[in-house]
Structure formats: structure tokens, C-alpha cells
Design an enzyme around this catalytic site. Structure first.
Site, mmCIF file in Angstrom:
data_model
loop_
_atom_site.group_PDB
_atom_site.id
_atom_site.type_symbol
_atom_site.label_atom_id
_atom_site.label_comp_id
_atom_site.label_asym_id
_atom_site.label_seq_id
_atom_site.Cartn_x
_atom_site.Cartn_y
_atom_site.Cartn_z
ATOM 1 N N SER A 46 3.462 6.284 -0.709
ATOM 2 C CA SER A 46 4.405 5.985 -0.175
ATOM 3 C C SER A 46 5.579 6.884 0.449
ATOM 4 C CB SER A 46 5.398 5.359 -1.446
ATOM 5 O OG SER A 46 6.617 4.639 -1.174
ATOM 6 N N ASP A 102 4.070 -5.815 1.164
ATOM 7 C CA ASP A 102 4.568 -4.751 1.063
ATOM 8 C C ASP A 102 5.633 -4.250 2.448
ATOM 9 O OD1 ASP A 102 5.729 -1.903 0.942
ATOM 10 O OD2 ASP A 102 3.562 -1.250 0.682
ATOM 11 N N HIS A 114 3.349 -3.143 -3.126
ATOM 12 C CA HIS A 114 3.602 -1.782 -2.903
ATOM 13 C C HIS A 114 3.530 -1.266 -4.472
ATOM 14 C CE1 HIS A 114 5.258 1.857 -1.210
ATOM 15 N NE2 HIS A 114 6.082 1.936 -2.160
#
Length: 348
Positions: free
Chosen positions: A196, A290, A320
Site C-alpha cells: 500500500s 480495491d 485491500h
């Protein structure tokens, strides 16, 4: 008070019930059964809407790791990391950052080194979470790659605005090139990885290392990275109210991160416009459910255009934060194995 804080509602940060119900209904149609179980376990912990909270409140919310632990307990399984990922020992260390020492977790495979070494950056929008929240991803990667993984806690916003985290990430890599042997590692076999926000840092650090004349990593693994700053991509629109990451949360992270609008044009955030030429091979991992999925696709295209070897895999039915949840998600086990294969091939 920031715009994010001043817009807090009178509902004590609870998710909007209509949006929450709609999000759950969409997930029920699109998510794998085990991903739905994990999402339910998270919801039962009573998370508030990050985008409605102050930073201190946001940092106290139940995490994906908390949800994994709760689901394992519900299933009557061990929650001990040593049981979930056998053959990996964890110690702590201090790594040189740009403005002082950074705490790190060091995950080392059982056996005789020297091992390859992966510098790993956790997620959390550069604002929340830490190396312990992302233990599952780092520990799993150490096992899959049979490499030492050094997971560092870089400085976070809003206490340390952009580009503090990027400065720390480069400093940590510089430290690793000089100190890998002290960890039982092989300084000739280094890689960078992250999830991320940390997936962004992984690629940005490879670029910065090239520009600083440091030894190049053998490989970069970037899991659902932030690769550009528009919130109007196909996947942002498609997954605007997804869980555990939604479009409003990303906006909240960005508001706390940047000093002003000009930072959004910086190529450390706008990776797809950076000079990517000459980078080591990159592995990109994305989740279908996501908002950041399109970021990965755009970064893949930019890397290919720059002549960088890249392979991207997109995992259906997961959201995610799935990568670190291998204890309960089949697709996470597959993704970690894929990342491990790519790293092992690069370390030969």
C-alpha cells in the site's frame, strides 16, 4: 484543525448505515467466502470510519491484523505468529533513518546464512499502522522468499509531513547496503518490498537509490501501491465505498500527508510520471476489490514503457490488505508464494 478533522460528524465516527449496508451487499456478490468471513470479523470489532476521525482516534481503530486474530480465535486456531509461519525467528533492531534511528522487526529464516535481505515498508496511508500491524505480510514474505526481511517504522504524517517517510526509506536502504552482513544477510542480494503506502515507498526507494548511486536492489515487490494521486481512476470509482479501504479514506490520508497541493505532483507520489528507466525487475500485486487496483495497472504500463521488466498479478475476490492475511485467506497464500518465487529467482 485540518479539513479532515473539521468535517467530523456528530455520529461519533460511526460508518454511514446506508453506505455500510450497500458496501456489504456489493462485497457479498464479489468477494470470496473467506474474504467475506474476514470482513465480518473486522466489522464485529466495531471499527469507525477513519475519514471521520482525528489521527489519534484513527490510530486506535481495529486493524486487519486484529480481524485475522479474531477470525482465527473463532475458528479455534492458534494466533501465535510462530505457529502461523513456522521456521521464521523475529528479533528487533534499530535502523538509521534520515533524522534518527528507526525501530525495525527483523525476520530470519531458520538455517545457515548468509541469507538474501528484503527491506520492507508497511502500509497505513503514511499516517496510521506500524510494522507490527503488518507482521503477517513481512513474516510471510520471509518464509516464501527464504530471506531476511527488515520491516522498518518510518516517520508518519501529520507529525512528519511529506517527504519524511521517503527520506527515511532511502536512509534505511542506505543503512542496509552497509549493514546487511551484521544481520546475517548477504549485501550482494538485497531487495525492497512494501504494501500500500509501503508499496509506493518500495518503488520510490528503488528510484532514489539509483539516483544516489547506491547498489541496486535485485528486485522490487510492490503490493497494491499508491502510484498516482488522482482519485478518479476506474477502480476508485468502482470501489469508492469498498472495505477496508475506500475513496474517502485515501482523501483523508492525503490531506494529512501533504504540505500543499504541489506535493501531489511530486513524482515520489506520482510514480507513474517518475523516471523509471534502469530500475530492477518489479513484481506488482493487486486486489480486485480495491480502489488502488488501477494504480497498479497504470504503474505496470509506465514500467513497461520505461523498459523495466515487470509482472503484475491481480487477485479476484479479495480486497485491500489481503496480502498479510495468509492465515485465513487462500488468495493471500497464493500471492505470498508468487512474491516469494519472484524474489528467489532474483536472488539466484
Amino acid at each position: 484543525m485540518s479539513q479532515a478533522d473539521s468535517s467530523r460528524r456528530s455520529d461519533d465516527g460511526k460508518p454511514n448505515p446506508v453506505i455500510n449496508a450497500l458496501s456489504n451487499a456489493v462485497a457479498a456478490l464479489r468477494a470470496d467466502d473467506d474474504q467475506l468471513e474476514l470482513a465480518k470479523a473486522h466489522e464485529e470489532l466495531g471499527p469507525k470510519a477513519i475519514e471521520k476521525l482525528s489521527v489519534p482516534e484513527a490510530r486506535q481503530q481495529p486493524t486487519g491484523a486484529d480481524a485475522v486474530k479474531a477470525l482465527l480465535q473463532k475458528q479455534g486456531k492458534s494466533t501465535r505468529p510462530e505457529d502461523l509461519v513456522p521456521g521464521i525467528a523475529m528479533t528487533t533492531a534499530s535502523v538509521d533513518g534520515a533524522a534518527g534511528p528507526l525501530p525495525a522487526n527483523v525476520y530470519t529464516p531458520v538455517g545457515t546464512g548468509p541469507f538474501p535481505v528484503v527491506l520492507y515498508f508497511h502500509g497505513g496511508g503514511w499516517v496510521i499502522a506500524d510494522k507490527n500491524v503488518y507482521d503477517g505480510g513481512a513474516r510471510g514474505l520471509a518464509h516464501a522468499a527464504q530471506a531476511i526481511v527488515v520491516s522498518v517504522d518510518y516517520r508518519q504524517a501529520p507529525e512528519h509531513k511529506f517527504p519524511a517517510a521517503w527520506d527515511d526509506a532511502l536512509a534505511a536502504y542506505r543503512w542496509l547496503t552497509a549493514n546487511a552482513a551484521s544481520l546475517g544477510g548477504d549485501p550482494a542480494r538485497l531487495a525492497i518490498a512494501g504494501e500500500s503506502a509501503g508499496g509506493n515507498l518500495a518503488v520510490a526507494t528503488a528510484i532514489a537509490a539509483r539516483d544516489a548511486g547506491l547498489p541496486a536492489p535485485r528486485h522490487v515487490v510492490s503490493v497494491y501501491p499508491v502510484a498516482q494521486t488522482s482519485l478518479n481512476t476506474e477502480s476508485y470509482i468502482e470501489n469508492a465505498i469498498a472495505k477496508p479501504l475506500n475513496r474517502a479514506m485515501v482523501q483523508w490520508f492525503v490531506e494529512h500527508l501533504v504540505r500543499d497541493e504541489s506535493d501531489l505532483k511530486d513524482t515520489r507520489l506520482q510514480l507513474i510520471e517518475a523516471d523509471l528507466a534502469g530500475l530492477s525487475p518489479v513484481t506488482l500485486i493487486n486486489a480486485r476489490l480495491d480502489p488502488l487496483r488501477s494504480d497498479g495497472a497504470k504503474l505496470e504500463d509506465a514500467l513497461r514503457d520505461a523498459g523495466v521488466p515487470v509482472e503484475r498479478r491481480e487477485y479476484e475476490g479479495v480486497a485491500h490488505e489481503f496480502f498479510g492475511a495468509a492465515a485465513v485467506l487462500e488468495k493471500a497464500r497464493e500471492a505470498q508464494a508468487f512474491a516469494g518465487e519472484r524474489l528467489r529467482a532474483a536472488f539466484v
